[in-house]
Motif scaffolding. Structure first.
Motif, PDB file in Angstrom:
ATOM      1  N   GLU A  50       1.178  -1.013   0.415  1.00  0.00           N
ATOM      2  CA  GLU A  50      -0.375   0.202   0.197  1.00  0.00           C
ATOM      3  C   GLU A  50       0.382   1.601   0.100  1.00  0.00           C
ATOM      4  OE1 GLU A  50      -2.478   0.244   3.278  1.00  0.00           O
ATOM      5  OE2 GLU A  50      -3.794  -1.734   2.330  1.00  0.00           O
ATOM      6  N   THR A  51       1.048   2.148  -0.905  1.00  0.00           N
ATOM      7  CA  THR A  51       0.953   3.174  -1.610  1.00  0.00           C
ATOM      8  C   THR A  51       0.370   4.698  -1.286  1.00  0.00           C
ATOM      9  OG1 THR A  51       2.707   2.139  -2.618  1.00  0.00           O
ATOM     10  CG2 THR A  51       2.831   4.547  -2.716  1.00  0.00           C
ATOM     11  N   GLU A  52       1.009   5.827  -0.350  1.00  0.00           N
ATOM     12  CA  GLU A  52       0.428   7.086  -0.537  1.00  0.00           C
ATOM     13  C   GLU A  52       1.411   7.793  -1.468  1.00  0.00           C
ATOM     14  OE1 GLU A  52      -0.167   8.296   3.851  1.00  0.00           O
ATOM     15  OE2 GLU A  52      -1.490   7.730   3.903  1.00  0.00           O
ATOM     16  N   SER A  53       1.140   8.914  -2.533  1.00  0.00           N
ATOM     17  CA  SER A  53       1.747   9.347  -2.384  1.00  0.00           C
ATOM     18  C   SER A  53       0.606  11.647  -2.683  1.00  0.00           C
ATOM     19  CB  SER A  53       2.539   9.606  -3.610  1.00  0.00           C
ATOM     20  OG  SER A  53       1.176   9.272  -4.848  1.00  0.00           O
ATOM     21  N   LEU A  54       1.585  12.379  -2.150  1.00  0.00           N
ATOM     22  CA  LEU A  54       1.578  13.360  -2.326  1.00  0.00           C
ATOM     23  C   LEU A  54       2.255  14.659  -3.527  1.00  0.00           C
ATOM     24  CD1 LEU A  54      -0.981  15.790  -1.603  1.00  0.00           C
ATOM     25  CD2 LEU A  54       0.567  16.806   0.537  1.00  0.00           C
ATOM     26  N   ARG A  55       2.178  14.932  -4.232  1.00  0.00           N
ATOM     27  CA  ARG A  55       2.735  16.266  -5.296  1.00  0.00           C
ATOM     28  C   ARG A  55       2.540  16.956  -5.532  1.00  0.00           C
ATOM     29  NH1 ARG A  55       6.965  13.115  -8.573  1.00  0.00           N
ATOM     30  NH2 ARG A  55       6.559  11.074  -8.804  1.00  0.00           N
ATOM     31  N   ASN A  56       3.428  17.973  -5.744  1.00  0.00           N
ATOM     32  CA  ASN A  56       2.866  19.457  -6.029  1.00  0.00           C
ATOM     33  C   ASN A  56       2.567  19.453  -7.801  1.00  0.00           C
ATOM     34  OD1 ASN A  56       3.716  19.702  -3.498  1.00  0.00           O
ATOM     35  ND2 ASN A  56       6.139  20.588  -4.036  1.00  0.00           N
ATOM     36  N   ILE A  57       1.532  20.840  -7.528  1.00  0.00           N
ATOM     37  CA  ILE A  57       1.102  20.657  -9.155  1.00  0.00           C
ATOM     38  C   ILE A  57       0.881  21.801  -9.324  1.00  0.00           C
ATOM     39  CG2 ILE A  57       1.002  18.199  -9.571  1.00  0.00           C
ATOM     40  CD1 ILE A  57      -2.437  18.592  -9.110  1.00  0.00           C
ATOM     41  N   SER A  58       0.562  22.042 -10.539  1.00  0.00           N
ATOM     42  CA  SER A  58      -0.340  24.164 -11.207  1.00  0.00           C
ATOM     43  C   SER A  58      -1.236  23.930 -10.062  1.00  0.00           C
ATOM     44  CB  SER A  58       0.563  23.875 -11.803  1.00  0.00           C
ATOM     45  OG  SER A  58      -0.472  23.782 -12.446  1.00  0.00           O
ATOM     46  N   ASP A  59      -1.431  25.006  -9.501  1.00  0.00           N
ATOM     47  CA  ASP A  59      -2.837  25.109  -8.492  1.00  0.00           C
ATOM     48  C   ASP A  59      -3.375  24.340  -7.724  1.00  0.00           C
ATOM     49  OD1 ASP A  59      -3.062  27.784 -10.433  1.00  0.00           O
ATOM     50  OD2 ASP A  59      -3.384  26.337 -12.464  1.00  0.00           O
ATOM     51  N   GLY A  60      -2.095  23.918  -6.731  1.00  0.00           N
ATOM     52  CA  GLY A  60      -2.271  22.900  -6.031  1.00  0.00           C
ATOM     53  C   GLY A  60      -1.628  21.687  -5.662  1.00  0.00           C
ATOM     54  N   GLN A  61      -1.959  20.597  -4.660  1.00  0.00           N
ATOM     55  CA  GLN A  61      -1.292  18.997  -4.994  1.00  0.00           C
ATOM     56  C   GLN A  61      -2.495  17.714  -5.584  1.00  0.00           C
ATOM     57  OE1 GLN A  61      -1.629  21.283  -2.230  1.00  0.00           O
ATOM     58  NE2 GLN A  61      -0.054  22.579  -2.548  1.00  0.00           N
ATOM     59  N   LEU A  62      -1.433  16.943  -5.690  1.00  0.00           N
ATOM     60  CA  LEU A  62      -1.932  15.795  -6.564  1.00  0.00           C
ATOM     61  C   LEU A  62      -1.934  14.040  -5.477  1.00  0.00           C
ATOM     62  CD1 LEU A  62      -3.668  14.423  -8.952  1.00  0.00           C
ATOM     63  CD2 LEU A  62      -0.997  13.602  -9.436  1.00  0.00           C
ATOM     64  N   PHE A  63      -2.734  14.309  -4.890  1.00  0.00           N
ATOM     65  CA  PHE A  63      -2.605  13.216  -3.851  1.00  0.00           C
ATOM     66  C   PHE A  63      -2.920  11.632  -4.255  1.00  0.00           C
ATOM     67  CE2 PHE A  63      -4.525   9.913  -0.268  1.00  0.00           C
ATOM     68  CZ  PHE A  63      -3.749  10.700   0.119  1.00  0.00           C
ATOM     69  N   SER A  64      -2.248  10.754  -4.132  1.00  0.00           N
ATOM     70  CA  SER A  64      -2.713   9.279  -4.182  1.00  0.00           C
ATOM     71  C   SER A  64      -2.420   7.984  -3.484  1.00  0.00           C
ATOM     72  CB  SER A  64      -1.949   9.000  -6.017  1.00  0.00           C
ATOM     73  OG  SER A  64      -1.140   9.305  -5.465  1.00  0.00           O
ATOM     74  N   ASN A  65      -3.850   7.058  -3.296  1.00  0.00           N
ATOM     75  CA  ASN A  65      -3.349   6.234  -2.868  1.00  0.00           C
ATOM     76  C   ASN A  65      -3.965   4.903  -3.757  1.00  0.00           C
ATOM     77  OD1 ASN A  65      -3.735   4.822  -0.844  1.00  0.00           O
ATOM     78  ND2 ASN A  65      -4.912   5.433   0.749  1.00  0.00           N
ATOM     79  N   SER A  66      -2.507   4.366  -3.327  1.00  0.00           N
ATOM     80  CA  SER A  66      -3.201   2.567  -4.346  1.00  0.00           C
ATOM     81  C   SER A  66      -2.603   1.777  -3.446  1.00  0.00           C
ATOM     82  CB  SER A  66      -1.025   3.136  -5.459  1.00  0.00           C
ATOM     83  OG  SER A  66      -0.360   2.794  -4.582  1.00  0.00           O
ATOM     84  N   SER A  67      -2.877   0.141  -4.460  1.00  0.00           N
ATOM     85  CA  SER A  67      -2.108  -1.065  -3.375  1.00  0.00           C
ATOM     86  C   SER A  67      -2.512  -1.625  -4.523  1.00  0.00           C
ATOM     87  CB  SER A  67      -3.575  -2.022  -2.863  1.00  0.00           C
ATOM     88  OG  SER A  67      -4.786  -1.608  -3.744  1.00  0.00           O
ATOM     89  N   SER A  68      -1.189  -2.990  -4.261  1.00  0.00           N
ATOM     90  CA  SER A  68      -0.833  -3.829  -5.221  1.00  0.00           C
ATOM     91  C   SER A  68      -0.457  -5.178  -4.944  1.00  0.00           C
ATOM     92  CB  SER A  68       0.363  -3.230  -6.823  1.00  0.00           C
ATOM     93  OG  SER A  68       1.778  -3.251  -5.721  1.00  0.00           O
ATOM     94  N   SER A  69      -0.986  -5.984  -5.508  1.00  0.00           N
ATOM     95  CA  SER A  69      -0.329  -7.716  -5.428  1.00  0.00           C
ATOM     96  C   SER A  69       0.798  -7.950  -6.482  1.00  0.00           C
ATOM     97  CB  SER A  69      -1.420  -8.956  -4.906  1.00  0.00           C
ATOM     98  OG  SER A  69      -2.537  -8.255  -6.167  1.00  0.00           O
ATOM     99  N   GLY A  70       1.415  -9.230  -6.286  1.00  0.00           N
ATOM    100  CA  GLY A  70       1.864  -9.496  -7.775  1.00  0.00           C
ATOM    101  C   GLY A  70       2.508 -11.362  -7.395  1.00  0.00           C
ATOM    102  N   GLN A  71       2.572 -11.470  -7.891  1.00  0.00           N
ATOM    103  CA  GLN A  71       3.483 -12.571  -8.231  1.00  0.00           C
ATOM    104  C   GLN A  71       4.565 -12.896  -8.935  1.00  0.00           C
ATOM    105  OE1 GLN A  71       0.450 -15.996  -8.883  1.00  0.00           O
ATOM    106  NE2 GLN A  71      -0.233 -16.467  -6.858  1.00  0.00           N
ATOM    107  N   GLN A  72       5.792 -12.933  -8.790  1.00  0.00           N
ATOM    108  CA  GLN A  72       7.093 -13.007  -9.016  1.00  0.00           C
ATOM    109  C   GLN A  72       8.014 -14.541  -9.397  1.00  0.00           C
ATOM    110  OE1 GLN A  72       6.887 -10.765  -6.317  1.00  0.00           O
ATOM    111  NE2 GLN A  72       5.592  -9.828  -7.338  1.00  0.00           N
ATOM    112  N   LYS A  73       8.469 -14.953  -9.962  1.00  0.00           N
ATOM    113  CA  LYS A  73       8.629 -15.676 -10.920  1.00  0.00           C
ATOM    114  C   LYS A  73      10.739 -15.729 -11.180  1.00  0.00           C
ATOM    115  CE  LYS A  73       5.370 -19.589 -10.258  1.00  0.00           C
ATOM    116  NZ  LYS A  73       5.475 -20.593 -11.008  1.00  0.00           N
ATOM    117  N   ALA A  74      11.637 -15.650 -10.388  1.00  0.00           N
ATOM    118  CA  ALA A  74      13.067 -14.831 -11.277  1.00  0.00           C
ATOM    119  C   ALA A  74      13.595 -16.076 -11.693  1.00  0.00           C
ATOM    120  CB  ALA A  74      13.190 -13.809 -10.217  1.00  0.00           C
ATOM    121  N   ASN A  75      14.872 -16.422 -12.297  1.00  0.00           N
ATOM    122  CA  ASN A  75      15.810 -17.559 -12.503  1.00  0.00           C
ATOM    123  C   ASN A  75      17.140 -16.227 -12.943  1.00  0.00           C
ATOM    124  OD1 ASN A  75      14.921 -20.311 -11.929  1.00  0.00           O
ATOM    125  ND2 ASN A  75      14.102 -19.695 -13.437  1.00  0.00           N
ATOM    126  N   ASN A  76      18.422 -16.257 -11.896  1.00  0.00           N
ATOM    127  CA  ASN A  76      19.425 -15.767 -12.376  1.00  0.00           C
ATOM    128  C   ASN A  76      20.865 -16.769 -12.744  1.00  0.00           C
ATOM    129  OD1 ASN A  76      18.219 -12.960 -13.383  1.00  0.00           O
ATOM    130  ND2 ASN A  76      17.060 -13.314 -11.281  1.00  0.00           N
TER     131      ASN A  76
END
Length: 921
Positions: A332-358
């Motif tokens: 879960e992530t929340e962020s606040l950025r400065n933009i013209s004439d105000g701010q931009l707020f976002s709230n996000s969630s993510s889920s994932g499955q990863q497989k990797a070989n190296n």
């Protein structure tokens, strides 16, 4: 007759004398002067430190000379008539050396001998203790610690030894920081060990075999051979083994299980025989994902390392590593950025499955072709593959709905990636008869191919004043990307000594990077795939070629030089060219920069020095940044390049001061650096109407690029360590400070962001007896961000941290370990515990005469470790990512440690000769 005979004799005698006197008298030839030479060397003790004031006697059939070693243990004989000679060395407190006989090349005018070692004198009546040799020595590009001065318990590992040393910070994960800078790689006796992994080396190798710990500023193999430094160094840990424990075998085995279905297992085995090394390391973990809200991660890795010789001239170092991981996570992530004439707020969630070989394979082959020619070849191969299945939700709101940026996105994607990489490097050096004159060449060839395929389903709802209920948009696409990169680099270096203490250096190199990139997008339809969507595809190839020619004068080539400096000039021509096939554009631009070379170092003693270094670096804009076309591969953020961009030039100045006062066991280190950037490339993000007619009134972000000057950064850190009562008490104060002056732009308005960070820590380490150890640490960090544009978000975050850890040994077979940390956080916005108290503990029982142990471990007993990852944006604002609120778990661990060590011996009873990096001659 007698008369005639007498006349005949007189006549012949006169004739003979007249003949002799009628000739010119023969000139007597003067024999040429006998050639003389300068012979120098260094006398060291068993700790590899120079012996001061030792008497060195040189005798031959033509010489009888005597001198003394200087403050660095160095002796010099001038005008030596014979290259065949004997040496005898003696010094108070050391055994007199045997008579050493040498036969050198008669044509070499300057002979530098290998180091000569003296043994400490042993008195059967009263033990002779040699004191006063410093624990820390500051050499050129190297900080060296004498391991015998730091007492650790039996069966301790190298990481426990490092924790005792001034300026060292060892993380729980095996990471290492020295005087505020991260150490990137590990070596053993001068050669990369088990792939250079720091954690594997310091957590497994025993402290008892260590002679010295070195922290080296590593400029690369070519610089190590030639002394010509280019670019910025990386910090490298070099562990040198004791001569009497340089042959041995060891094996570590461990297995653990715990709550939350955690499982761990590992094996480490190594064989060391002077320069010969072999190591195998394998680990398996099934754990809760510590970098996410929830989830698990299964990982396995295996490493193999082998260093040996073939015959007398060929030495090789083979390293192979395999890693595998399978994980799932929720964030879960929340962020606040400065933009013209105000701010931009976002709230996000993510889920994932990863497989990797190296897979990672590297072979280093060193060949001493003869006494003057050296060749090193390094082939390498890497292969990586990943498969990801991700879902994310983003809820984005602006401070004013009229801006048209309010939206909700739901994205799911399946992706796969393969990335093979091939490389080979070859380095050749020829040394001439004239001392220090040498020529070298290096060639590097690398080829990297990446294939990415992603199936992406994007459902977005846009909210506007006209349509407050929202307008839905759905895209289902498959995106294929092919990225091919070819890198070719060639370098030539010539070094010409001008005198005993000076030399002239020439370095020329060319570096070519070629890129061939294809990104195609197709819509997924009910009856299959559509054709390529031109507006969402990007096909281009380009190359960037940079040359460098550097002329440099260097002073301070002898070990006795207190002053060392380099001055010179580097010319850097560059060419950027390419074609963007999908948009029908071409680019061809060139540049030329002159960069000064300036390095200075002054050494009062081996324990005190100051250095100053200036460097300059020109960076061309990337290919995408100069394309004067609209790239809409991402419809929500189209990018338009600027063909008028200039190259960025960064000036950097760094200063270091180090002082170790041996008698007081006080170490002080300070470094400061600053950089100033001309023509920095920044983004101008503008909010514009979406040209898509299906989404009237909605807004998108359009990115353009421009040059600005005035970006600068100031930073520094310090470390003060004081040892008391024979190192039973260690007081350590360290900290850092930085000030970043950044420039950014939003909707054509230039914003200045000043970010100030102060971080200070004080930590006494108390070890009054063998059975009790306690380490305390108190830290305070403040991070402040100010912006010049009104109505932008300014942040100040203050963190007070209290940490305590230690060990208590009971009845010589039990050990109680503990670690606690308490934080007080002020200024972080979001749903988090701003004052977590995290307590870990362990109870350990020694088994099998200390060869084995059983350990019960408890982590985050109070279950409060729900900390944040906090990041500030250069243009103002922040991002908070919540991490691991369920980190309480318990484990039972079984481990075995088997080892046996013995000493290296020279031939014929001679002492073992070693180089400065610990390798055996």
């Amino acid at each position: 007759m007698n008369y005639l005979k007498t006349l005949a004799v007189i006549f012949l005698t006169a004739l003979s004398f007249s003949e002799v006197f009628s000739q010119e008298p023969a000139k007597k030839e003067t024999p040429p002067p006998l050639p003389t030479r300068q012979i120098s060397g260094i006398v060291k003790d068993s700790t590899d430190l120079g012996v001061i004031g030792a008497t060195v006697s040189l005798t031959s059939d033509k010489d009888t000379l005597k001198t003394s070693t200087n403050n660095d243990g160095i002796f010099i004989f001038k005008d030596v008539k014979s290259a065949t000679y004997t040496l005898v060395i003696q010094s108070i407190g050391y055994e007199k050396s045997p008579v050493m006989r040498f036969k050198q090349n008669d044509m070499i005018p300057r002979i530098v001998m290998d180091p000569i070692f003296l043994k400490e004198q042993k008195n059967t009546l009263n033990e002779v203790v040699i004191s006063g040799t410093p624990s820390i020595t500051y050499k050129t590009d190297t900080v060296e610690y004498k391991a015998s001065d730091y007492v650790v318990r039996q069966n301790a590992t190298v990481d426990e030894l490092l924790k005792k040393m001034e300026g060292m910070e060892v993380g729980n994960d095996g990471s290492l920081v020295h005087q505020g800078e991260t150490v990137a790689k590990a070596k053993l006796n001068g050669k990369e060990y088990l792939g250079g992994d720091i954690a594997n080396a310091i957590k497994n190798l025993p402290a008892e075999i260590v002679d010295k710990i070195q922290i080296v500023d590593d400029y690369g193999d070519q610089a190590a051979r030639t002394g010509v430094k280019d670019g910025d160094p990386q910090k490298v840990l070099n562990i040198t083994t004791r001569t009497d424990k340089s042959i041995g075998n060891m094996m570590n085995l461990n297995a653990a299980g715990g709550s939350n279905e955690r499982k761990e297992a590992g094996v480490f085995t190594t064989r060391i025989n002077e320069n010969q090394q072999m190591g195998i390391n394998g680990n398996y973990r099934d754990i809760v994902n510590l970098n996410a809200l929830s989830g698990s991660n299964k990982s396995a890795d295996a490493r193999f390392s082998l260093r040996d010789k073939v015959g007398k001239k060929i030495e090789y170092n083979l390293n192979y590593q395999f890693t595998n991981s399978n994980g799932d996570n929720v964030n879960e992530t929340e962020s606040l950025r400065n933009i013209s004439d105000g701010q931009l707020f976002s709230n996000s969630s993510s889920s994932g499955q990863q497989k990797a070989n190296n897979h990672d394979f590297k072979l280093e082959v060193e060949i001493n072709l003869d006494s003057n020619d050296y060749l090193k070849v390094i082939p390498s191969f890497k292969y990586g593959s990943t498969n990801n299945n991700n879902r994310s939700e983003v809820n984005q709101k602006a401070s004013d709905i009229s801006l048209g940026l309010d939206q909700y996105r739901n994205v799911s994607s399946l992706s796969s990636r393969t990335a093979p990489e091939f490389g080979i490097s070859a380095f050749y050096q020829h040394t001439f008869k004239k001392y220090r004159r040498n020529f070298s060449a290096q060639i590097d060839l690398n080829k990297n191919n990446q294939d990415n395929v992603q199936e992406r389903l994007n459902r977005t709802t846009f909210y506007t004043e006209i349509d407050p209920e929202g307008i839905d948009s759905v895209t289902n696409q498959i995106i294929a990307r092919k990225n091919m990169r070819d890198n070719y680099r060639g370098s030539l270096t010539y070094v010409e000594p001008l005198g005993v203490n000076t030399q002239f250096e020439v370095n020329a190199q060319v570096n070519y990077n070629g890129y061939d990139n294809t990104a195609t997008t197709r819509d997924i339809l009910e009856d299959g795939f559509s054709g390529i969507v031109d507006s969402l595809s990007n096909i281009y190839n380009y190359s960037f070629t940079q040359g460098r020619i550097a002329l440099n004068f260097r002073y301070g080539m002898t070990n006795t030089s207190k002053v060392r400096f380099s001055v010179g000039l580097t010319g850097v021509p560059a060419l950027l060219s390419g074609t963007k096939l999908s948009l029908g554009t071409t680019t061809n631009r060139s540049s030329f920069n002159l960069i000064p070379i300036a390095r200075f170092e002054y050494r009062w003693t081996r324990q005190q020095k100051v250095s100053l270094n200036y460097s300059g670096n020109a960076v061309e804009p990337t290919f995408d940044q100069i394309q004067p076309v609209r790239d809409v591969t991402n419809p929500n953020n189209p990018i338009i390049g600027n063909p008028d961009l200039h190259a960025t030039f960064v000036h950097t100045l760094r200063g270091d001061y180090n002082n170790y006062i041996a008698n007081s066991k006080l170490n002080f280190s300070l470094n400061a650096n600053g950089s100033y950037t001309e023509n920095a490339v920044i983004r101008n993000v503008q909010t514009v109407d979406n040209p898509d007619p299906d989404l009237p009134g909605s807004k998108i972000n359009e990115t353009r690029f421009l040059n600005v000057s005035g970006v600068y950064r100031l930073a520094g850190n310090y470390n003060i360590s004081k040892q008391l009562n024979n190192r039973k008490y260690n007081l350590q104060l360290n900290g850092s400070a930085s000030y970043n002056h950044n420039l950014s732009m939003r909707d054509g308005i230039l914003n200045t962001t000043n970010i100030t960070v102060l971080d200070h820590r004080f930590g006494p380490k108390i070890n009054p007896t063998d059975w009790f150890e306690i380490n305390a640490d108190i830290g305070y960090r403040t991070e402040k961000s100010n912006n010049s544009v009104l109505n932008t978000v300014n942040n100040t975050v203050n963190t007070l941290s209290l940490n305590l850890d230690g060990r208590i040994y009971l009845w010589d077979v039990w050990m109680l370990g503990y670690r606690g940390s308490k934080q007080f956080i002020d200024g972080v916005v979001g749903n988090t515990n701003n004052s977590p108290l995290v307590i870990n503990a362990s109870l350990e029982r020694q088994l099998f005469n200390r060869r084995g142990q059983i350990t019960f471990q408890a982590f985050d007993i109070l279950n409060q470790n729900n900390f944040l990852r906090y990041e500030q944006f250069e243009e103002g604002g922040y991002t908070n990512t919540r991490v691991n609120p369920t980190s309480r778990y318990f484990m039972l661990k079984l481990s075995m440690r088997l080892q046996k060590w013995s000493g290296a011996q020279g031939r014929g009873g001679r002492g073992i000769m070693r180089r400065g990096d610990g390798s055996f001659m």
